[in-house]
Design a protein around this motif. Sequence first.
Motif, PDB file in Angstrom:
ATOM      1  N   THR A 266      25.401  81.679  46.116  1.00  0.00           N
ATOM      2  CA  THR A 266      24.545  81.844  47.055  1.00  0.00           C
ATOM      3  C   THR A 266      22.794  81.207  46.843  1.00  0.00           C
ATOM      4  OG1 THR A 266      25.630  82.865  48.064  1.00  0.00           O
ATOM      5  CG2 THR A 266      24.468  82.490  49.594  1.00  0.00           C
ATOM      6  N   VAL A 267      22.602  82.177  46.061  1.00  0.00           N
ATOM      7  CA  VAL A 267      21.538  81.857  44.961  1.00  0.00           C
ATOM      8  C   VAL A 267      21.628  80.959  44.468  1.00  0.00           C
ATOM      9  CG1 VAL A 267      19.402  82.731  43.765  1.00  0.00           C
ATOM     10  CG2 VAL A 267      20.887  84.205  44.960  1.00  0.00           C
TER      11      VAL A 267
ATOM     12  N   LEU B 224      30.096  96.656  43.916  1.00  0.00           N
ATOM     13  CA  LEU B 224      30.454  95.328  44.047  1.00  0.00           C
ATOM     14  C   LEU B 224      30.736  94.430  42.751  1.00  0.00           C
ATOM     15  CD1 LEU B 224      26.737  93.443  45.470  1.00  0.00           C
ATOM     16  CD2 LEU B 224      28.682  94.256  46.835  1.00  0.00           C
TER      17      LEU B 224
ATOM     18  N   ILE C   7      27.261  86.079  44.691  1.00  0.00           N
ATOM     19  CA  ILE C   7      25.997  86.235  45.394  1.00  0.00           C
ATOM     20  C   ILE C   7      25.445  84.943  44.722  1.00  0.00           C
ATOM     21  CG2 ILE C   7      23.609  87.690  45.027  1.00  0.00           C
ATOM     22  CD1 ILE C   7      26.327  90.009  45.802  1.00  0.00           C
TER      23      ILE C   7
ATOM     24  N   ALA D  50      30.756  79.383  44.843  1.00  0.00           N
ATOM     25  CA  ALA D  50      30.409  80.034  46.441  1.00  0.00           C
ATOM     26  C   ALA D  50      31.787  80.416  47.312  1.00  0.00           C
ATOM     27  CB  ALA D  50      29.146  79.848  46.436  1.00  0.00           C
TER      28      ALA D  50
ATOM     29  N   ASN E 244      31.975  89.416  44.190  1.00  0.00           N
ATOM     30  CA  ASN E 244      31.130  89.512  44.830  1.00  0.00           C
ATOM     31  C   ASN E 244      29.800  89.051  44.593  1.00  0.00           C
ATOM     32  OD1 ASN E 244      32.112  92.827  45.889  1.00  0.00           O
ATOM     33  ND2 ASN E 244      32.629  90.658  46.471  1.00  0.00           N
ATOM     34  N   TRP E 245      29.663  89.682  42.552  1.00  0.00           N
ATOM     35  CA  TRP E 245      28.728  88.735  42.642  1.00  0.00           C
ATOM     36  C   TRP E 245      28.280  88.182  41.791  1.00  0.00           C
ATOM     37  CZ3 TRP E 245      23.921  91.890  42.478  1.00  0.00           C
ATOM     38  CH2 TRP E 245      23.798  93.112  42.621  1.00  0.00           C
TER      39      TRP E 245
END
Length: 167
Positions: free
Chosen positions: A150-151, A139, A147, A83, A143-144
């Motif tokens: 982070t998830v 995005l 994400i 991340a 960016n993906w």
Amino acid sequence: MIHWYFGAPRRALGLICLACVLMLAFGLYLQHVVGLEPCPMCIVQRYALMLVALFTGLAALFNSRGLQVTGGVLALVAAVGGAYTAAQQSWLQWYPPEVVSCGRDLYGMIETFPLKRALPMIFRGGGDCSKIDWSLFGLTLANWSFIAFTVLALLLLTLLLRRRTVR
């Protein structure tokens, strides 16, 4: 639904491993079929994703609580590292530097350096980290990736905290 996921830690770890393998397969599809050349930061993110897959996959194989927690913690560290790298790349894409210093192209490396030095450079990637080659819903791939990492980190953290409270 939540109990189905968090109630069985091995299942949860296995699903996280499967998600990582699918994301790695998508990255290889973008590289080899679509023709996107990964940059050095993309390669680092792939390594982080491989580590998350490896640690969660190994943790899912064993019924030992200690091994599951150890694998989960190591996977969490790898997800946070991925991340962080994705966030750095997103920052570079939003505010590109005037001089690109992320990496060289493949032919430039082979022409400039002897093969002994060029081979390790090839595995570092050769694309420009600030260049936007692909986007979905506005995005970028970085960016993906941020994400997704982070998830993954939040799922792992929640799983580890629930394992800690449920004895």
